[in-house]
Design an enzyme around this catalytic site. Structure first.
Site, PDB file in Angstrom:
ATOM      1  N   SER A  22       0.729  -1.048   0.012  1.00 48.16           N
ATOM      2  CA  SER A  22      -0.078   0.160   0.178  1.00 48.16           C
ATOM      3  C   SER A  22       0.716   1.186   0.098  1.00 48.16           C
ATOM      4  CB  SER A  22      -0.628   0.115   1.095  1.00 48.16           C
ATOM      5  OG  SER A  22      -1.553   1.365   1.419  1.00 48.16           O
TER       6      SER A  22
ATOM      7  N   TYR B 225      -1.306   0.180  10.554  1.00 50.10           N
ATOM      8  CA  TYR B 225      -1.637  -0.566   9.074  1.00 50.10           C
ATOM      9  C   TYR B 225      -0.585  -0.148   8.238  1.00 50.10           C
ATOM     10  CZ  TYR B 225      -3.904  -1.233   4.578  1.00 50.10           C
ATOM     11  OH  TYR B 225      -4.107  -1.467   3.472  1.00 50.10           O
TER      12      TYR B 225
END
Length: 253
Positions: free
Chosen positions: A144, A158
């Protein structure tokens, strides 16, 4: 784009009941690959993806908690025993779970984030490695852009997990190179999927689309195209790389 070398390949896509994973599984099927569709909690989503997969090629549905060593091992073994071998592993399973600030996050949240995003990738790779060694296959991990920029509010843990995926990709590529197993990673920006329907406001998505050099947010298909490329012989000399799929929203030297 048609990749003739992907026809007949045996591909397992984890977390393919929705979003990037679902689109990737279907994209491989369109290439003529034999596809394993994986889900954990959302069986209806897994069945929906499988129904699309079998319009184009062969497919099988599998269920496993990717945080659990025994379930992951069984998933990989069942895939190979039912389909014959594994050529391509796409480690896509993972999620933000919920937004928690670093200073207020609970230990259980931290553990769940890393188990869901990083441990799952490691467990699947470790279980698939003996089979991939036989086929000289390849692995594509899904990271990501948060792993580069630290993420938006409440997603710092995250983001750190996704950064770990990027580094784990490089480590895997180095370790597996003598076995002729390639390992690469796609790094999505904001992709218009159920993930961002849940974790991003419409206003935030609209703002990021306006600011993006391409004038839009990404789609699951954008990511699937990148994954297909990295899994194909067109990327035969690409190893240990992470490929940004964000329209230029985040660029690096």
């Amino acid at each position: 784009m048609i990749y003739e070398d992907l026809k007949g390949k045996h591909v397992l896509v984890t977390g393919s009941s929705s979003g990037i994973g679902a689109e990737t599984a279907i994209a491989f099927a369109r290439q003529g690959a034999i596809v394993g569709v994986h889900y954990f909690r959302t069986k209806d989503g897994g069945e929906k993806t499988l129904n699309e997969v079998i319009k184009y090629s062969q497919g099988r549905l599998f269920c496993a908690d990717m945080r659990d060593e025994k379930q992951v091992q069984k998933l990989i073994d069942d895939f190979v025993h039912s389909i014959g071998e594994i050529d391509i592993l796409v480690n896509n399973a993972g999620t933000l779970i919920e937004r928690q600030d670093i200073q207020n996050a609970t230990i259980s949240y931290f553990d769940d984030i890393f188990d869901t995003n990083v441990k799952s990738c490691w467990l699947a790779t470790r279980a698939a490695y003996p089979y991939l060694k036989k086929t000289k296959g390849c692995i594509v991990n899904v990271g990501s852009v948060a792993g580069h920029n630290g993420g938006a509010g409440g997603s710092g843990i995250y983001a750190s997990a996704k950064a770990a995926i990027h580094t784990l990709t490089i480590a895997m590529a180095r370790e597996f190179a003598p076995d002729r197993i390639r390992v690469n990673c796609v790094v999505p920006g904001l992709i218009e999927t159920r993930f961002h329907e849940r974790f991003s406001t419409p206003q935030r998505k609209a703002q990021l689309a306006q600011e993006n050099p391409r004038g839009r947010n990404g789609t699951a298909g954008d990511c699937a195209n990148a994954i297909l490329f990295l899994a194909s012989q067109a990327a035969d000399f690409i190893n240990g790389e992470y490929l940004a799929v964000n329209g230029g929203a985040y660029m690096r030297v």
